[in-house]
Structure formats: structure tokens, C-alpha cells
Write an enzyme that holds these catalytic residues in place. Structure first.
Site, PDB file in Angstrom:
ATOM      1  CD  GLU A  47       7.762  -6.892  15.184  1.00  0.00           C
ATOM      2  OE1 GLU A  47       8.476  -7.643  15.840  1.00  0.00           O
ATOM      3  OE2 GLU A  47       8.557  -6.810  13.949  1.00  0.00           O
ATOM      4  CB  THR A  89       9.976 -12.955   8.696  1.00  0.00           C
ATOM      5  OG1 THR A  89      11.392 -13.421   9.462  1.00  0.00           O
ATOM      6  CG2 THR A  89       8.847 -13.934   9.344  1.00  0.00           C
ATOM      7  CG  HIS A 112      20.099  -8.207   7.358  1.00  0.00           C
ATOM      8  ND1 HIS A 112      20.290  -9.354   6.876  1.00  0.00           N
ATOM      9  CD2 HIS A 112      18.808  -7.877   7.525  1.00  0.00           C
ATOM     10  CE1 HIS A 112      19.007  -9.802   6.857  1.00  0.00           C
ATOM     11  NE2 HIS A 112      18.199  -8.766   7.013  1.00  0.00           N
ATOM     12  NE  ARG A 124      15.622 -17.586   8.695  1.00  0.00           N
ATOM     13  CZ  ARG A 124      14.637 -16.954   8.093  1.00  0.00           C
ATOM     14  NH1 ARG A 124      14.459 -15.718   8.272  1.00  0.00           N
ATOM     15  NH2 ARG A 124      13.566 -17.624   7.627  1.00  0.00           N
ATOM     16  CG  ASN A 157      16.885  -7.445  12.982  1.00  0.00           C
ATOM     17  OD1 ASN A 157      17.851  -8.045  12.581  1.00  0.00           O
ATOM     18  ND2 ASN A 157      15.668  -8.215  12.999  1.00  0.00           N
ATOM     19  CD  GLU A 182      12.681 -10.663  14.848  1.00  0.00           C
ATOM     20  OE1 GLU A 182      12.986 -11.462  13.980  1.00  0.00           O
ATOM     21  OE2 GLU A 182      12.347  -9.519  14.752  1.00  0.00           O
ATOM     22  CG  HIS A 214       9.522  -7.550   7.526  1.00  0.00           C
ATOM     23  ND1 HIS A 214       9.599  -7.337   5.964  1.00  0.00           N
ATOM     24  CD2 HIS A 214      10.125  -8.591   7.567  1.00  0.00           C
ATOM     25  CE1 HIS A 214      10.144  -8.378   5.586  1.00  0.00           C
ATOM     26  NE2 HIS A 214      10.590  -9.070   6.588  1.00  0.00           N
ATOM     27  N   GLY A 215      10.712  -3.960   6.500  1.00  0.00           N
ATOM     28  CA  GLY A 215      10.449  -3.404   5.441  1.00  0.00           C
ATOM     29  C   GLY A 215      10.735  -1.945   5.443  1.00  0.00           C
ATOM     30  NE  ARG A 262      18.320 -17.893   6.279  1.00  0.00           N
ATOM     31  CZ  ARG A 262      17.015 -17.619   5.405  1.00  0.00           C
ATOM     32  NH1 ARG A 262      16.817 -16.361   4.962  1.00  0.00           N
ATOM     33  NH2 ARG A 262      16.416 -18.800   5.098  1.00  0.00           N
ATOM     34  CG  HIS A 305      14.823 -14.534  13.121  1.00  0.00           C
ATOM     35  ND1 HIS A 305      14.114 -14.578  12.013  1.00  0.00           N
ATOM     36  CD2 HIS A 305      14.665 -15.818  13.482  1.00  0.00           C
ATOM     37  CE1 HIS A 305      13.419 -15.484  11.780  1.00  0.00           C
ATOM     38  NE2 HIS A 305      13.681 -16.284  12.864  1.00  0.00           N
TER      39      HIS A 305
END
Ligand code: PXP
Length: 245
Positions: A150, A100, A9, A44, A6, A69, A191-192, A48, A42
């Protein structure tokens, strides 16, 4: 076991200055060279980090496949139908959240999700639902016609501590993944996840794809820092050297 990187960032850093670097499209190419099996972004509603331009360029550039996403809104469905990514992962989205925070409610409180799934499936697109480990949600995801789920690994990542035994959330993930597989769903997770906590999740046989972003982008900052500084310093010192006659 596939790794989807992903790159949101990378775009977060760019958007901090509203400039054109670092370009997430270049990051995607390098991630593929590093062995990524897919690229996840993603888009959004508040744009952002990832921008519409990124998504279009990624669709033209990425050789593996784009996992797109998005929230279950008509505006996003229109984009997905136009770009036709390899997979569309539907995620809950709240403007005020940093990331998320939870999985989708399936079926949702309104029929947006159902209508979104109907349109995407009718167009022959592969869909995944980002969900928690609750068995009812997983059964509803299969009934709704999703190709994949997911599993949200945020709770596991939050519980995980070095040297501690397997967190309860890992067991929930294991059972959720087995249930998903038994219902004919492909099972992804993310995630994470970090370099420290990924191994127990990667070891779960029923999970065939991990989506990892923040930790990889964070690591890339450090693995690239030395050479980035060296390059800048060489440019500066080179500028003072007398030009040979
Ligand atoms: N999967 C989904 C559905 C996400 O929304 C995110 C975060 O954007 C990730 C995976 C990646 O999470 P992280 O950046 O914490 O690795």
C-alpha cells in the site's frame, strides 16, 4: 479500482465519550450499501479508536472483506491468526503520532517484520506492506513475500494544492506503482486522500485499491447533519404536543 473505507474515525468519535455510539460496525454496513469494496480498520496498540470487540463483530458482519491494519507485534499476529481477515496491512506504529505518519522500513531495523510475515504467510493470509515510494523498499517488500504494497499517499496529499500542476510526489507514486506491479505485487494506496485530491491518484492504472477514511467520515458528518437535527427537533416538539384522548 476498489474503494476500501477506513472507519477508524467513527470509533474515534465514540471513544471521545467511551459510549456505544456511533458504532463503527453500523458504519461498515452503510459503507457497503454505498458501494465500498472493503472495510479497513487499524487496531492500534493503545486502542485509541477501534476496539477488539469492533474487529470481531466486523468479521461477522462485513460482506465484502476486512482489511486489518496492524503493527508487526506478536500480540497483533495472534489476533490476526484468530480472526483471519481478507488482508492484513502491516503499518509502522508510534504511540505519540496522530496518525500513521510514514511507511514501513523494509526490511525493518529488527526482525519483527520478517517473523510477522513468516507467520502470516504460513497461515495462508494475504499480506500488504504500507510503504513509501522508494524503489528499494518496494523491491524488498516483494523479496519478503508480500502479496501487496500500500503506497503512502501522505506526501502527495500534503503537496497537493487546487489549481497547481501535478505534484512531484504524484510522479513518484506512478513510478512506484508501476514497479510494484512489474514485481507481481498488488498495489494499493492511501492516506490523506480527499474529495479534492483523489482524482489524479485514482487515475493511476497500476493502483487497484484506495484506502480512504478521514475525508469520508468528515463528509458523512455534514451530509447527515441536517436530517440528524431535524429528527432531534421533531422528537422535542413531539414531546410537548398534548397526547390525544
Ligand atoms: N492506509 C493506511 C495504511 C492508514 O494507516 C490510513 C490511516 O489510518 C489510511 C490508509 C487512511 O488514511 P485517511 O484516514 O487519511 O484517509
Amino acid at each position: 479500482m476498489r474503494l476500501h473505507v477506513n472507519i477508524d474515525h467513527v470509533a474515534t468519535v465514540r471513544q471521545a465519550r467511551r459510549t456505544d455510539e456511533p458504532d463503527p460496525v453500523r458504519a461498515a454496513v452503510l459503507a457497503e450499501l454505498g458501494g465500498a469494496d472493503g472495510i479497513t480498520v487499524h487496531l492500534r496498540e493503545d486502542r485509541r479508536h477501534i476496539q477488539d470487540r469492533d474487529v470481531r463483530l466486523l468479521m461477522a458482519t462485513v460482506r465484502t472483506g476486512v482489511n486489518f491494519e496492524m503493527a508487526a507485534t506478536q500480540a497483533m499476529v495472534d489476533i490476526a491468526l484468530e480472526i483471519r481477515p481478507m488482508t492484513i496491512t502491516l503499518v509502522p506504529e508510534r504511540r505519540e503520532e496522530i496518525t500513521t505518519e510514514g511507511g514501513l522500513a523494509v526490511p525493518g531495523p529488527d526482525d519483527n517484520l520478517q517473523e510477522t510475515m513468516r507467520q502470516l504467510s504460513a497461515a495462508g493470509l494475504r499480506t500488504a506492506l504500507f510503504v513509501g515510494s522508494d524503489p528499494e523498499t518496494i523491491r524488498s517488500s516483494a523479496e519478503m513475500g508480500a502479496d501487496a504494497i500500500e503506497l503512502h499517499t501522505g506526501e502527495y496529499a500534503h503537496e497537493w494544492r487546487p489549481g497547481r500542476g501535478a505534484p512531484v510526489a504524484l510522479d513518484r507514486l506512478r513510478r512506484a506503482a508501476a514497479l510494484g506491479r512489474s514485481l507481481g505485487l498488488d498495489v494499493h494506496a492511501g492516506h490523506g486522500l480527499t474529495y479534492e485530491n483523489v482524482r489524479p491518484v485514482a487515475a493511476l492504472d497500476d493502483i487497484e485499491e484506495l484506502n480512504i477514511g478521514h475525508s469520508i467520515v468528515s463528509r458523512a458528518v455534514f451530509t447527515g447533519m441536517e436530517s440528524a437535527v431535524r429528527e432531534m427537533k421533531a422528537l422535542m416538539l413531539g414531546a410537548r404536543r398534548p397526547v390525544p384522548e
